[in-house]
Design an enzyme around this catalytic site. Structure first.
Site, PDB file in Angstrom:
ATOM      1  N   ASP A  89      -4.800  12.488   5.986  1.00 50.87           N
ATOM      2  CA  ASP A  89      -5.777  11.414   6.130  1.00 50.87           C
ATOM      3  C   ASP A  89      -7.082  11.939   6.720  1.00 50.87           C
ATOM      4  O   ASP A  89      -8.124  11.303   6.584  1.00 50.87           O
ATOM      5  CB  ASP A  89      -5.204  10.322   7.053  1.00 50.87           C
ATOM      6  CG  ASP A  89      -5.196   8.969   6.391  1.00 50.87           C
ATOM      7  OD1 ASP A  89      -5.716   8.861   5.268  1.00 50.87           O
ATOM      8  OD2 ASP A  89      -4.688   8.013   6.995  1.00 50.87           O
ATOM      9  N   GLY A 145     -15.021   1.570  -7.803  1.00 48.34           N
ATOM     10  CA  GLY A 145     -15.912   2.649  -7.401  1.00 48.34           C
ATOM     11  C   GLY A 145     -15.233   3.599  -6.434  1.00 48.34           C
ATOM     12  O   GLY A 145     -14.534   4.537  -6.831  1.00 48.34           O
ATOM     13  N   THR A 148      19.702  65.921  19.489  1.00 52.90           N
ATOM     14  CA  THR A 148      19.943  66.900  20.542  1.00 52.90           C
ATOM     15  C   THR A 148      19.555  66.264  21.873  1.00 52.90           C
ATOM     16  O   THR A 148      18.859  65.238  21.894  1.00 52.90           O
ATOM     17  CB  THR A 148      19.096  68.166  20.337  1.00 52.90           C
ATOM     18  OG1 THR A 148      17.712  67.841  20.581  1.00 52.90           O
ATOM     19  CG2 THR A 148      19.251  68.721  18.936  1.00 52.90           C
ATOM     20  N   LYS A 199       0.859   4.248  -2.953  1.00 49.63           N
ATOM     21  CA  LYS A 199       0.768   5.696  -2.755  1.00 49.63           C
ATOM     22  C   LYS A 199       1.999   6.409  -3.334  1.00 49.63           C
ATOM     23  O   LYS A 199       1.896   7.527  -3.854  1.00 49.63           O
ATOM     24  CB  LYS A 199       0.633   5.999  -1.268  1.00 49.63           C
ATOM     25  CG  LYS A 199      -0.687   5.501  -0.686  1.00 49.63           C
ATOM     26  CD  LYS A 199      -0.670   5.478   0.824  1.00 49.63           C
ATOM     27  CE  LYS A 199      -1.922   4.800   1.373  1.00 49.63           C
ATOM     28  NZ  LYS A 199      -1.869   4.584   2.822  1.00 49.63           N
ATOM     29  N   TYR A 258       0.812  -1.214   0.000  1.00 47.14           N
ATOM     30  CA  TYR A 258       0.000   0.000   0.000  1.00 47.14           C
ATOM     31  C   TYR A 258       0.844   1.262   0.000  1.00 47.14           C
ATOM     32  O   TYR A 258       0.483   2.255  -0.621  1.00 47.14           O
ATOM     33  CB  TYR A 258      -0.968  -0.025   1.186  1.00 47.14           C
ATOM     34  CG  TYR A 258      -1.926  -1.185   1.093  1.00 47.14           C
ATOM     35  CD1 TYR A 258      -2.623  -1.426  -0.092  1.00 47.14           C
ATOM     36  CD2 TYR A 258      -2.113  -2.054   2.157  1.00 47.14           C
ATOM     37  CE1 TYR A 258      -3.476  -2.497  -0.202  1.00 47.14           C
ATOM     38  CE2 TYR A 258      -2.969  -3.125   2.054  1.00 47.14           C
ATOM     39  CZ  TYR A 258      -3.657  -3.347   0.878  1.00 47.14           C
ATOM     40  OH  TYR A 258      -4.501  -4.419   0.772  1.00 47.14           O
ATOM     41  N   LYS A 279      12.880  58.990  17.390  1.00 45.61           N
ATOM     42  CA  LYS A 279      12.919  58.031  16.269  1.00 45.61           C
ATOM     43  C   LYS A 279      12.265  56.711  16.651  1.00 45.61           C
ATOM     44  O   LYS A 279      11.467  56.160  15.897  1.00 45.61           O
ATOM     45  CB  LYS A 279      14.365  57.771  15.831  1.00 45.61           C
ATOM     46  CG  LYS A 279      15.009  58.865  15.042  1.00 45.61           C
ATOM     47  CD  LYS A 279      16.199  58.377  14.237  1.00 45.61           C
ATOM     48  CE  LYS A 279      17.112  57.421  14.960  1.00 45.61           C
ATOM     49  NZ  LYS A 279      17.763  57.999  16.150  1.00 45.61           N
ATOM     50  N   GLN A 295       1.527   4.496   8.507  1.00 52.36           N
ATOM     51  CA  GLN A 295       0.902   3.312   7.934  1.00 52.36           C
ATOM     52  C   GLN A 295       0.472   2.367   9.050  1.00 52.36           C
ATOM     53  O   GLN A 295       1.284   1.969   9.891  1.00 52.36           O
ATOM     54  CB  GLN A 295       1.874   2.609   6.985  1.00 52.36           C
ATOM     55  CG  GLN A 295       1.278   1.431   6.239  1.00 52.36           C
ATOM     56  CD  GLN A 295       0.211   1.889   5.253  1.00 52.36           C
ATOM     57  OE1 GLN A 295       0.339   2.919   4.619  1.00 52.36           O
ATOM     58  NE2 GLN A 295      -0.845   1.113   5.136  1.00 52.36           N
ATOM     59  N   LEU A 296      -0.795   2.024   9.058  1.00 59.46           N
ATOM     60  CA  LEU A 296      -1.334   1.085  10.040  1.00 59.46           C
ATOM     61  C   LEU A 296      -1.492  -0.287   9.411  1.00 59.46           C
ATOM     62  O   LEU A 296      -1.627  -0.400   8.209  1.00 59.46           O
ATOM     63  CB  LEU A 296      -2.676   1.605  10.562  1.00 59.46           C
ATOM     64  CG  LEU A 296      -2.637   2.978  11.243  1.00 59.46           C
ATOM     65  CD1 LEU A 296      -4.025   3.366  11.712  1.00 59.46           C
ATOM     66  CD2 LEU A 296      -1.649   3.001  12.387  1.00 59.46           C
ATOM     67  N   GLY A 338     -12.834   2.860  -4.129  1.00 58.81           N
ATOM     68  CA  GLY A 338     -11.413   2.601  -3.888  1.00 58.81           C
ATOM     69  C   GLY A 338     -10.474   3.557  -4.580  1.00 58.81           C
ATOM     70  O   GLY A 338      -9.625   4.189  -3.927  1.00 58.81           O
ATOM     71  N   SER A 398     -24.242  -2.319  13.724  1.00 59.09           N
ATOM     72  CA  SER A 398     -24.505  -3.740  13.991  1.00 59.09           C
ATOM     73  C   SER A 398     -25.612  -3.958  15.001  1.00 59.09           C
ATOM     74  O   SER A 398     -26.195  -5.047  15.070  1.00 59.09           O
ATOM     75  CB  SER A 398     -23.217  -4.420  14.475  1.00 59.09           C
ATOM     76  OG  SER A 398     -22.757  -3.799  15.672  1.00 59.09           O
TER      77      SER A 398
END
Length: 1018
Positions: free
Chosen positions: A197, A346, A449, A130, A126, A455, A174-175, A348, A269
Site C-alpha cells: 500500500d 479514471g 604434523t 482485490k 473491496y 587449514k 483492510q480498514l 479508480g 481546507s
C-alpha cells in the site's frame, strides 16, 4: 468527515447504512475500481532513467498512437484520460510477467495477503475485488478473516506472522478497524518490505527525501503519475497544484510531482484564495473529497486535470440511487482543460492496478533477495604479527544482524545469540529453493604434523580474499571446536594471525551450546539404556512390564507414536494395547539387550583420560546390576555425526531413532527408537540443527556448525550449513542478479581422511558436487615428511625447520603429490596453497609449487594470509575462481566416488586402504570378520565406510611419515553408526577420549578482571 471519507476511499472505506441500498452502492462503487471486462492484470518493466519514478513507468504493448486511441478520447475540448484502458493493459502485462516468473523459478508466484477484521459489507466487497484482481493476474491471494472481538495484540501478532512468512510478498490490513484499535500501530506493524500500500512511515519518509526511493509508492498517487506519463504530459518545469493534503493521496502525490521536477503547491481546507491558486496550475490533482468543488471557471486553459475525488450524489435515475462525481465539475472543466480523468473510470481502476504492480514488484525483490550492501572490516596490519587473541580482540565485529542483512536473510530467519552470533533457520532453504547454488570448494591438507599446516587459517584467508578483495559473496563453513583440544594441546580452531573467525573466544568456547545439546542427548540415551536393562531385569512378569510401559490414563491405554515404530518393526499391526497377545506384549516390552554388545558410551566435552573406562551401577539401589563402560569426548558421539550429516528436521528425527546402541540376545540390532527415545533426542537437538552465523576479521560470513571427530567420524562441518550457504551465495538467474558466490568448507585432518570422507560420505548424503579442492601444505611440514627430526611437544624445535633445505623439502613433496593424486581420483580440480612462514625461502616454496604442478594440480600458489589477511590470499582466490569457472563449464561431469555402495564391506575397506593410503591390502581380525557377517545379515552392508585411523600418517602407523609403502592395514574391529549412516573400521588403537598433556593450554587462559576479556587463547 468529508475529507476523511476521501482518504478512506483509498483504503476502500465507505461509511454507509446497513440496507439494500447500501449493497447496491457498494457494488456500484466497486465498479469504479475494476472495469467490467475479462482482461487480466499483469506486467510492468522498469526503464533505466535518472528519474525516481521512471522505474515504475509501465511499458505497455502499444505505441503512443495506440495510447491515444485506447486511453484518450475527446470530451468537448478536453481529452479524456481513460484509466480503465490503461489499467487493463497494465494487468495484462502483469499477468504475462507472473507467468514468466513462475515458469523460470520453479512455480514461484507473487502472493498478496489481506487481513480483514469483522464482517463489514463494504470491506468484504473491496477485499473480494482485490481477490478477483489477483486471480486475473495469476497471483496467489489469501484472505485472513478475523473476528471483530480480537484484541489489538492478536491482530498485530497476525501481521507479524505474515511478515515472517516468506511466501507472502504483499500485506494489507483492510480498514476501517473496529473502534478502539489504533490503526496507525497496526499498519506500522507491517514489514515495510511488504507494505504494498506504500503507507508505512519508512516508505512515506523515503518518498519525501530527495535522492531516496521508497520501497513502494502509495497506489493511488502512483496511479496518478502513471496516468500523466501515459498521457504524454511532461512535468519538468510545470506548475502543479494538489488540492488535498491527506497522507493517502495529497502529500505523497505532491512529493512524487516534485521528484519529477514540477513546482508544487499543496492546498487544503484552510487555504485562502483557493480559486486563484488553482488557476496557476498546469497540472491539477484534486483529492479533497467535495463533490464538484472545482469549477471550469477556476482552471487555466490547457490544464491537465487528475480528479481523484469519488463522491456520491443523489440521483433517482440510477438503480443504486446515486451517481459518482469527482472533486472537479466535469462538464465545465472539460471545456477548459486539455486532458481530464473521468469519474468513474479514471484514477479508480489505476489504484488496484498499482496495488497488483507493487505486489509483483515485491515478489521480484523477494525472488532476487533482500541484501544490504556489504561493509568489509579494515585490518590494522602490524609487524611483527601479534598473538591471535590480541588481533581478534583488537577488531570490532559488525553486529551479526548486519551480517545477516548483507546476506539477504529475513528477520524471521535468524535468532540472535548476543551481538556477534546468530542461529539461522532451515526455512531459508525453502525460500531459496529456486536459486542456483554457489561455487563449492573443500579445503584439505597434507598429512598433519605437530608443526601445523594451517587449514583453518587458509580457509578463512581465502574467503576474506574472495569477499573483501574481490567483492564476492564468500562463506566459510567450519566445524565448532571441542573444548577438549582448546584446553588440551591443540588450542583453538578459529584460524590464526589476520585470518580468523571472530569473536574467537566465543567461537572456541561455548558458542551457542550445540555441543552441550549433543552431550545432553547422548547421555540421556545412555541413561535410558541402563534404566531399560535394569527394569527388564527386575520385572519378571511380562504383563507387568508391558503395563508399566503402556500405563492406563483415565482407564485407557494408548501407544505413543514412537511405540508404533517398535510395533511396526516387530510386524505387529495392532494399535490397541489391550488387543495384543501375551507373546506380542513380551516381544514389545522386552528388548533383551546383550550388555556385552553395548557400543553406546557417555560423553563430555573435556579431555579426561580417567573416564575412558568406568564401572556403573555400584550403588545399592541398582541391586548389583553393574557393568563396565566409559566416556568418549562429545564430538565423537554419533549424535554429533548425525547433526553433521542430517538434511532437515525430519531426516534428523529418523537418523536419531535409527542409531544402533547394542544387539539383543538373538543378535538383532537395538535402536534408540526401540528404547522409545528418538523423539526426545530430537527435541534436545531442535535448536542445535540450526547453523551458527559469525564473521571473519574482515567481516565476511562464517557458518560454524557441528564438529564430528575426523578420525572416529567423518570430520566435516554440517551438510545443512553448506546447503544454506550455497543458496545464500547462489544466483537466481534473473537479469541484473549478482554473480554466483563461493562456499569454502573445511575437511578435517589430511586429504586421506577428511577429504575422502567428505566425498564418499558427506557428498553422498548431500547430493552436492564440489567444484574444487584446495590442498594446504607448508614448507615446515614437508621437511618433516622428508625425514626431518621428530617434533615433540614441550621440547625445542630443531633449527632444520627454520633454515633453508631445498632437498629435504623435495623429499617431503612426495606426501603432497600423493594427496594431489588422491584428490584427482574423485575427478575434481586441485589447487595447492603453500601457507607461507617467515622462515620460508623462495627456493623452498618454488620447489613445492613445481612438485604440485608435476603431481597434477591445476594451480599452486604461495599465500601469506596469516600476516596480511585476505590481501595475502589474492592469488589463491584467483586460482579458485578459475577452477570453479572451469568446473561449472563442464557441469561436474568428471566427479566420481571412490567406490560403489553395492560393493561388500571388506571390498570397500580395501579400496580405501589401497587407493588413499597406498597399502598393499588389509587384514581383518576375527572380531572384524564377525562384524562383517553380522552387519551384512542385519542389512547394513550398503553403508559407506568411515575409516578410523591415525591422522599422523598415510598408513595406520603414526610413525611412518612421507609416503609409506609395502604395508598391510590391520582392521581390528568394525562398528556401526547406523543413524549417521556409515560403518567405521578401527585401524589400530583409536582413542575416543583424549587425555591432557603435561602442560595443557589452560595454563595460558585467563580473564582480565578489569575488562572482562579472555586472554591466552590461541
Amino acid at each position: 468527515m468529508v475529507l476523511l471519507f476521501l482518504h478512506r476511499r483509498c483504503r476502500n472505506y465507505l461509511p454507509a447504512p446497513r440496507s439494500e441500498a447500501r449493497i447496491r452502492l457498494l457494488a456500484a462503487r466497486a465498479s469504479l475500481l475494476l472495469p467490467r471486462t475479462n482482461t487480466t492484470l499483469v506486467k510492468t518493466s522498469p526503464a533505466a532513467t535518472t528519474n525516481r519514478h521512471d522505474y515504475t513507468h509501465l511499458h505497455l504493448p502499444f505505441t503512443s498512437t495506440h495510447l491515444h486511441n485506447r486511453t484518450l478520447t475527446m470530451a468537448g475540448q478536453a481529452t479524456i484520460i481513460d484509466g480503465k484502458a490503461l489499467a487493463e493493459s497494465i494487468r495484462e502485462e502483469l499477468r504475462k510477467e507472473v507467468a514468466a516468473m513462475s515458469a523460470a523459478s520453479a512455480g514461484f508466484v507473487p502472493h498478496l495477503a489481506i487481513i480483514q477484521v469483522g464482517e463489514r459489507e463494504d470491506s468484504s466487497v473491496y477485499v473480494r475485488m482485490k481477490e478477483l484482481a489477483a486471480a486475473k493476474a495469476g497471483m496467489k491471494f489469501t484472505h485472513h478473516k478475523l473476528a471483530s472481538t480480537i484484541s489489538q495484540a492478536e491482530l498485530v501478532a497476525a501481521v507479524h506472522a505474515l511478515n515472517g512468512d516468506f511466501t507472502v510478498h504483499g500485506i494489507l490490513v483492510q480498514l476501517p478497524l473496529p473502534e478502539g484499535m489504533d490503526e496507525k500501530a497496526v499498519t506500522e506493524a507491517i514489514d515495510y518490505r511488504k507494505d504494498v500500500d506504500g503507507f508505512h512511515s519508512l516508505n512515506i519518509g523515503l518518498l519525501a527525501k530527495r535522492e531516496h526511493e521508497p520501497h513502494f509508492e502509495p497506489c493511488t498517487p502512483k496511479g496518478c503519475l502513471e496516468l500523466l506519463k501515459h498521457a504524454g504530459v511532461s512535468l519538468s518545469g510545470k506548475t502543479a497544484v494538489v488540492v488535498g493534503r491527506s497522507n493517502i493521496v495529497g502529500m505523497p502525490v505532491s512529493h512524487m510531482l516534485q521528484s519529477e521536477n514540477a513546482t508544487v503547491t499543496v492546498c487544503h481546507s484552510r487555504t485562502r484564495n483557493l480559486e486563484e491558486i488553482v488557476r496557476t496550475a498546469d497540472v491539477l490533482v484534486a483529492a479533497i473529497g467535495k463533490a464538484n468543488l472545482i469549477k471550469g471557471s477556476w482552471l487555466k486553459p490547457g490544464v491537465v486535470v487528475i480528479d481523484v475525488g469519488t463522491n456520491a450524489v443523489p440521483d433517482a435515475t440510477k438503480k443504486s440511487g446515486v451517481r459518482w462525481v469527482g472533486d472537479v465539475e466535469f462538464e465545465s472543466a472539460s471545456l477548459v482543460a486539455s486532458a481530464i480523468t473521468p469519474v468513474p473510470g479514471g484514477v479508480g481502476p489505476m489504484t488496484v492496478a498499482m496495488l497488483m504492480h507493487n505486489t509483483v514488484l515485491s515478489a521480484k525483490r523477494s525472488l532476487k533477495g533482500y541484501k544490504r550492501p556489504t561493509e568489509y572490516l579494515k585490518l590494522n596490519l602490524l609487524s611483527p604479527v601479534p598473538s591471535d587473541i590480541d588481533i581478534a580482540m583488537a577488531q570490532t565485529p559488525k553486529a551479526v544482524n548486519i551480517v545477516a542483512e548483507e546476506l539477504g536473510l529475513l528477520n524471521s530467519e535468524y535468532e540472535l545469540y548476543g551481538p556477534s552470533k546468530a542461529k539461522v533457520s532451515l526455512s531459508v532453504l525453502d525460500r531459496l529453493k529456486h536459486r542456483k547454488d554457489g561455487n563449492y570448494v573443500v579445503i584439505t591438507g597434507i598429512t598433519p604434523t605437530p608443526l601445523g599446516e594451517g587449514k583453518s587459517t587458509t580457509c578463512i584467508g581465502l574467503v576474506q580474499a574472495l569477499g573483501a578483495e574481490f567483492k564476492k559473496t564468500a562463506f566459510a563453513c567450519v566445524r565448532q571446536p571441542s573444548q577438549g583440544p582448546t584446553f588440551g594441546i591443540k588450542g583453538g580452531a578459529a584460524g590464526g594471525g589476520y585470518s580468523q573467525v571472530i569473536p574467537m573466544d566465543e567461537f572456541n568456547l561455548h558458542l551457542t551450546g550445540d555441543i552441550h545439546a549433543v552431550t545432553a542427548a547422548n547421555n540421556l540415551l545412555a541413561a535410558a539404556i541402563e534404566a531399560r536393562m535394569f527394569h527388564e531385569a527386575t520385572t519378571v512378569n511380562d504383563e507387568t512390564l508391558f503395563n508399566r510401559l503402556v500405563p492406563a490414563k483415565k482407564g485407557v491405554r494408548a501407544f505413543s507414536p514412537v511405540m508404533i515404530k517398535r510395533l511396526d518393526k516387530l510386524g505387529i499391526t495392532k494399535t490397541d494395547p489391550d488387543s495384543l497377545t501375551l507373546e506380542e506384549k513380551r516381544a514389545f516390552a522386552r528388548l533383551d539387550i546383550d550388555k556385552e554388545t553395548i557400543t553406546w558410551q557417555r560423553v563430555m566435552d573435556t579431555n579426561d583420560r580417567f573416564l575412558r573406562k568406568i564401572n556403573v551401577g555400584l550403588g545399592p539401589a541398582e541391586k548389583g546390576y553393574t557393568r563396565e563402560t566409559g566416556f568418549d569426548i562429545a564430538v565423537a558421539s554419533e549424535v554429533m555425526a548425525v547433526l553433521a550429516l542430517t538434511t532437515d528436521l525430519k531426516d534428523m528425527r529418523e537418523r536419531l531413532g535409527k542409531m544402533v546402541v547394542a544387539s539383543n540376545k538373538d543378535g538383532e540390532p537395538v535402536t534408540a527408537d526401540d528404547i522409545g527415545i528418538g523423539g526426545a533426542l530430537t527435541v534436545l537437538m531442535k535448536d542445535a540443527i540450526k547453523p551458527n552465523l559469525m564473521q571473519t576479521l574482515e567481516g565476511t560470513p562464517v557458518f560454524v556448525h557441528a564438529g564430528p571427530f575426523a578420525n572416529i567420524a567423518h570430520g566435516n562441518s554440517s551438510i545443512i550449513a553448506d546447503r544454506i550457504a550455497l543458496k545464500l551465495a547462489g544466483s537466481n538467474g534473473l537479469e541484473g542478479d549478482d554473480e554466483t558466490g563461493y562456499v569454502v568448507t573445511e575437511a578435517g585432518f589430511g586429504a586421506d581422511i577428511g577429504m575422502e570422507k567428505f566425498f564418499d560420505i558427506k557428498c553422498r548424503a548431500s547430493g552436492l558436487i564440489p567444484d574444487a579442492v584446495v590442498l594446504v601444505a607448508t614448507v615446515k611440514a614437508l621437511k618433516m615428511h622428508g625425514g626431518g627430526p621428530e617434533v615433540v611437544a614441550g621440547k625445542p624445535i630443531s633449527d632444520v625447520y627454520s633454515r633453508e633445505d631445498v632437498e629435504l623439502v623435495k623429499k617431503g613433496c612426495g606426501n603432497l603429490a600423493k594427496h594431489v593424486q588422491n584428490a584427482r581420483k574423485f575427478g575434481v580440480r586441485v589447487i595447492v596453497a603453500v601457507n607461507k612462514f617467515s622462515t620460508d625461502t623462495a627456493a623452498e616454496t618454488d620447489a613445492v609449487l613445481n612438485a604440485a604442478i608435476e603431481a597434477g594440480a591445476a594451480a599452486a600458489v604461495v599465500t601469506d594470509h596469516w600476516a596480511l589477511g585476505g590481501a595475502g590470499a589474492r592469488g589463491l582466490a584467483e586460482a579458485v575462481m578459475k577452477a570453479c569457472r572451469d568446473s561449472k563449464a563442464e557441469g561436474g561431469q568428471s566427479f566420481k566416488f571412490l567406490y560403489s555402495l553395492d560393493a561388500g564391506i571388506e571390498e570397500k575397506i580395501a579400496t580405501i586402504a589401497k587407493e588413499m593410503y597406498g597399502a598393499d591390502g588389509i587384514e581383518l581380525s576375527d572380531a572384524a570378520k564377525k562384524k562383517v557377517e553380522d552387519y551384512t545379515r542385519q542389512g547394513f552392508a550398503g553403508l559407506p565406510i568411515c575409516m578410523a585411523k591415525t591422522h599422523l600418517s598415510l598408513s595406520h602407523d603414526p610413525k611412518l611419515k612421507g609416503v609409506p609403502t609395502g604395508f598391510t592395514v590391520p582392521v581390528r574391529d568394525i562398528r556401526a553408526s547406523v543413524g549417521a549412516g556409515f560403518l567405521y573400521p578401527l585401524l589400530g588403537e583409536m582413542q575416543t577420549m583424549p587425555g591432557l598433556p603435561t602442560r595443557p593450554c589452560f595454563y595460558d587462559v585467563d580473564l582480565d578482571p578489569e575488562t572482562g576479556r579472555v586472554v591466552g587463547l590461541f
